[in-house]
Design an enzyme around this catalytic site. Structure first.
Site, short mmCIF file in Angstrom:
data_model
loop_
_atom_site.label_atom_id
_atom_site.label_comp_id
_atom_site.label_asym_id
_atom_site.label_seq_id
_atom_site.Cartn_x
_atom_site.Cartn_y
_atom_site.Cartn_z
N ARG A 40 -0.89 9.16 1.88
CA ARG A 40 -2.32 9.41 1.71
C ARG A 40 -2.67 10.88 1.61
NH1 ARG A 40 -5.35 4.95 5.61
NH2 ARG A 40 -5.16 3.22 4.13
N HIS B 58 -11.43 9.75 7.35
CA HIS B 58 -11.16 8.33 7.50
C HIS B 58 -10.61 7.95 8.87
CE1 HIS B 58 -10.18 4.25 6.34
NE2 HIS B 58 -8.89 4.44 6.52
N GLU C 77 0.84 -1.19 0.00
CA GLU C 77 0.00 0.00 0.00
C GLU C 77 0.88 1.25 0.00
OE1 GLU C 77 -3.17 -0.14 2.86
OE2 GLU C 77 -3.55 -2.26 2.48
N HIS D 270 -9.08 9.66 3.61
CA HIS D 270 -8.71 8.59 2.69
C HIS D 270 -8.95 9.08 1.27
CE1 HIS D 270 -8.41 4.69 0.75
NE2 HIS D 270 -7.94 4.21 1.88
N ARG E 99 -1.00 8.92 9.05
CA ARG E 99 -0.85 7.49 9.34
C ARG E 99 -0.42 6.71 8.10
NH1 ARG E 99 -4.13 3.11 8.77
NH2 ARG E 99 -6.02 4.32 8.32
#
Length: 542
Positions: free
Chosen positions: A276, A335, A117, A232, A370
């Site tokens: 992100r 998110h 990811e 997100h 994060r």
């Protein structure tokens, strides 16, 4: 020793299972056991188990994503303890996906399938049932919990912490029948999740209204990193659309704007696998420039796409798309709340008797942004440590950060609920136009309007000042229902998030100020906030 645990996601369940071997445990959850965010997690658990990986490499990726503001000790604990905690899940029977590819089986015979990811330098995200990792973990943990001697109170909503002599000694709740009740405790562990419903569009379940963090704030606990809300990048942009896992981009899907251009290659060397915050802002900019943004997975083998992401395939088909043939519309959504109740690496807070774990807590492990799939691992690692620490004597001076000073500011005007009435439609909005919070708008919708438009993906001084004014003019007149208590929590947190965002006059990770686009190297990595009625003196926490 009686330990009360609030919340039944991965952190609450893990803490309850661990603590039940030594203590009398009561687990309280607002909905059913499976109603939290854990069951919605798709991507998996990031953990350094592969032969080509290590805790230090995982830590380096975590720090890189965190925009230089993650706590060194917390990250070290997360990445070092992580492998053992995932092996605990394997021992409980979590059906992580396996691989038959000889090149993917490491020298120890580990055949766990791994995904990649955003911002990860290795393929390290272990997953179950393709894209149903959270549901698989939650199901296994619930089964394990039922084998322990734990009192379970479902549909029981936290309203406040009970504090006596500056120590948390229990919780007040609304029980299954909506009646107030007090539960005494020798220790309280808050694992009550995040606060995605501060915003209109969120990937979070309905229960994510910040109840635990707000209750801790009212009780006098230090909160931290409140300005860092992760958006997100890819929520399915249709009414009721849910999360579209980052793992899809990890497998090769790309983002295209209305012209069909793959725009992320222009914005970051890692393109769709940039951190992100970068991808979310890139999508938002493309949307502002006109038209839709689509996630294009048509370059993947259709059989692989459907087999790897069966749950997403079903939900996308239900929305009217065949993603093996066409791109699907996506947009950012609130998110993950990286802020929360400030804790040390054992989950201890500034209030004796109170611990916090999971998304409700702020260990500093995520910093300003994060790293993908670190959240489930965080719930596992710190829940175990908190369960082991509930009976350990608390140090006289608690260090909530292991590697840096941690400035804490006492706040007067956010400590008590504002009783002013809602502004009228004729009140002037200082940023132009009339105030959009007209009479008749419910408090939750009003909060979400302010937070989405003033304290969202992009922020500036004028908008934040207006947000503080508008939020100060709202009040929850009757918080005696579950809905009323949730609205009170959202309003309390919204006021503090806006204040924290205003105080951070720079851009860092998920906190983007258009009037301060650069990162200030002299700004504190983390900022703490405490109500002025708290017994904790300003600056006393390192």
């Amino acid at each position: 020793m009686h330990v009360v645990i609030v919340g039944s996601g991965i952190a609450g369940l893990t803490a309850a299972i661990r603590a039940s071997s030594r203590h009398d445990v009561t687990l309280v959850t607002k909905g059913a056991l499976a109603d939290g965010a854990t069951g919605h997690a798709q991507g998996g658990v990031a953990v350094a188990l592969g032969a080509d990986d290590s805790a230090s490499l995982h830590a380096a990726d975590t720090h890189r994503a965190a925009a230089g503001s993650a706590d060194v000790r917390a990250v070290d604990v997360l990445c070092t303890d992580g492998p053992a905690r995932v092996r605990d899940l394997l021992a409980l029977g979590v059906p992580f996906d396996r691989t038959t590819d000889p090149a993917s089986i490491d020298r120890h015979g580990d055949d766990l399938a791994r995904g990649r990811e955003a911002a990860h330098g290795r393929w390290r995200v272990v997953h179950a049932s393709g894209d149903a990792t959270g549901a698989a973990i939650e199901h296994t943990l619930v089964q394990a919990l039922h084998r322990r001697h734990v009192t379970i109170l479902e549909r029981t909503s936290l309203t406040d912490l009970v504090v006596r002599d500056s120590t948390v000694v229990g919780i007040d709740v609304l029980d299954l029948l909506g009646e107030p009740r007090r539960i005494d405790a020798d220790a309280v562990v808050l694992a009550s999740g995040g606060a995605g419903h501060l915003y209109r569009e969120t990937t979070n379940p309905l229960v994510a209204t910040g109840d635990g963090a707000a209750a801790a704030w009212r009780a006098g606990a230090v909160l931290a990193d409140l300005e860092f809300m992760q958006f997100h990048p890819t929520r399915l942009a249709v009414p009721g659309g849910g999360l579209v896992s980052e793992a899809v981009r990890g497998e090769g899907a790309v983002l295209r704007d209305a012209r069909g251009h793959r725009f992320m290659t222009d914005l970051h060397p890692d393109a769709e696998l940039a951190p992100r915050d970068v991808v979310a802002r890139g999508i938002a900019a493309a949307l502002r420039d006109g038209g839709a943004v689509v996630l294009d997975a048509t370059g993947l083998d259709p059989e692989f796409l459907v087999g790897r992401f069966p749950g997403l395939t079903r939900s996308i088909r239900e929305a009217g798309f065949d993603w093996t043939r066409v791109g699907v519309p996506v947009a950012p959504a609130a998110h993950y709340f990286m802020g929360g109740i400030a804790t040390d690496a054992e989950g201890r807070t500034s209030l004796p008797g109170l611990l916090a774990v999971g998304e409700a807590a702020c260990t500093g492990v995520h910093g300003a942004n994060r790293l993908a799939s670190n959240s489930l691992l965080e719930g596992l690692v710190f829940a175990v440590r908190a369960a082991d620490a509930v009976a350990v004597p608390r140090p006289g001076l608690l260090r909530l950060r292991g590697d840096a000073t941690f400035p804490v500011t006492a706040v007067r005007d956010g400590a008590e609920p504002t009783r002013a009435s809602r502004p009228t439609s004729g009140d002037q909005d200082r940023t132009g136009g009339t105030d959009r919070l007209a009479d008749g708008t419910d408090v939750r919708s009003a909060v979400q309007t302010v937070m989405t438009e003033r304290v969202g993906l992009l922020r500036d001084a004028a908008g934040l000042a207006a947000a503080r004014r508008e939020l100060a003019a709202l009040a929850v007149d009757d918080p005696r229902s579950v809905r009323g208590h949730e609205d009170r929590a959202l309003l309390d947190l919204a006021r503090m998030v806006a204040r924290a965002a205003e105080a951070r006059a720079e851009s860092r990770g998920a906190h983007a100020r258009t009037d301060h686009p650069d990162t200030d190297p002299d700004a504190p990595a983390s900022m703490g906030w405490v109500a002025d009625h708290s017994p904790v003196p300003e600056g006393a926490l390192a």
